[in-house]
Design an enzyme around this catalytic site. Sequence first.
Site, PDB file in Angstrom:
ATOM      1  N   ASP A 150      64.534 -29.855  30.276  1.00 10.31           N
ATOM      2  CA  ASP A 150      63.522 -30.690  29.618  1.00 10.31           C
ATOM      3  C   ASP A 150      62.399 -29.833  29.046  1.00 10.31           C
ATOM      4  OD1 ASP A 150      61.402 -32.972  29.418  1.00 10.31           O
ATOM      5  OD2 ASP A 150      63.235 -33.986  30.009  1.00 10.31           O
ATOM      6  N   HIS A 182      56.606 -34.358  29.990  1.00  8.58           N
ATOM      7  CA  HIS A 182      57.861 -35.130  30.027  1.00  8.58           C
ATOM      8  C   HIS A 182      58.795 -34.643  31.143  1.00  8.58           C
ATOM      9  CE1 HIS A 182      61.803 -36.556  28.469  1.00  8.58           C
ATOM     10  NE2 HIS A 182      61.098 -37.554  27.976  1.00  8.58           N
ATOM     11  N   SER A 234      64.719 -41.798  29.248  1.00  8.13           N
ATOM     12  CA  SER A 234      64.311 -40.544  29.902  1.00  8.13           C
ATOM     13  C   SER A 234      63.926 -40.765  31.359  1.00  8.13           C
ATOM     14  CB  SER A 234      63.067 -39.975  29.211  1.00  8.13           C
ATOM     15  OG  SER A 234      63.419 -39.192  28.114  1.00  8.13           O
TER      16      SER A 234
END
Length: 409
Positions: free
Chosen positions: A137, A193, A351
């Site tokens: 990621d 994220h 996600s």
Amino acid sequence: MKCLLIFIFCFSTTIYGAEFLIKFKKSISKSAIMDFNKNREVENITTPYGGFTLLKSADKILSLELLQQDSRIAYVEPNYRYYPLGRVVSDPLFKKQWGLHNIKRTFFGSKQGADINVVKGWELTKGSEDVVVAVVDSGIDTTHPDLRDNLWLNSLEANGIEGVDDDGNGFVDDVFGYDFVNNRGLENDEYGHGTHCAGVIGASHNDIGIAGVMKHVRIMGLKFFSSNGGATSDAIRAINYAVKNGAHVISNSWGGYSHSRFLEDSIKYAASKNVVFVAAAGNSYSDNDFQPLYPASYKLENVISVGSMSSSGKKSSFSNYGKKSVHLFAPGSNILSTVQLGQYLKMSGTSMAAPHVAGIVGLMLSLKEGLTPSEVKELLIKNSKKSSKLKKRSQSAGHVDAYKVLLSL
Ligand code: CA
């Protein structure tokens, strides 16, 4: 920060710059390849299943079509870029993780709502420090108080000399994982994220913040996003690193609509080493059966495609679905988890759904070592909670149920 996170919330891959991935024909001699590489900036990417070439800067007239016509080349692709599939939706006003324990208050008292049923699952296992889950990621905030104790730690590097590849794995200072954007050991996560995904999988069960699906786990951080997404070549390097350095599960909260044979080969390699590859189904409100999103839609034994549901148990409006191509659903709307600088935020996206399933796969493997990726996938689908709200949306026709699947082992 919020603007940045929203900025990186994109749906599709684009061809960026003039980079290409090239596989030469086996019959081509080294000198012919050297001749091709002459006056061009190239990088040879070695993988355990054979290498390929990253052509970094091509002359202006060089196009994909021209390369495809080159008799020395077996196959060629643009170095596609992929993007994270989640974004910030609010500030952390609610310290409630509905995905783990969803209690609905009603006039008559409270009742259980849609969640992953993991609190009951923790009666069977809370994970194991022997299980490594890699998060491919935007990196991980390695100093986050709710994460640092559960990070994968390369002890030879942690106790080694700075600037030296102490464990001889080909990467210098890879203490918590590796940053393939900046070619250095993993240090941080500017976007939050990846830190968010890591928290869903394994935030510490302590007196602060949130609790991850796994209490005991080792999370490996592999960064391949910058502000304009991540390149296929870096995703491949991250996947190969995870497999070679002992990951059992790879959590992938990113994607795009470009099919890459090079990317597919790296996931096949992960399958050959029994590594489970959990992937977000995408946030385009669309049917992956008709418009496949990758890597979630590669038809490989180890790929588990995860859609997102909201706390009402319905498909999140944004979530992709697919009766054949999506395997099951998990919580992905308004998920509270860790972000950079020791903070917490709610984010939404497939996600957020994928790491819930990656964590449950980690729990399964800590309870029963040696399960193959096909067995893991079959058990997850078979033991999901069927729901009329998710009917015809995935192979399982429901959402993941941690307790049920752990009980089946
Ligand atoms: Ca190293």
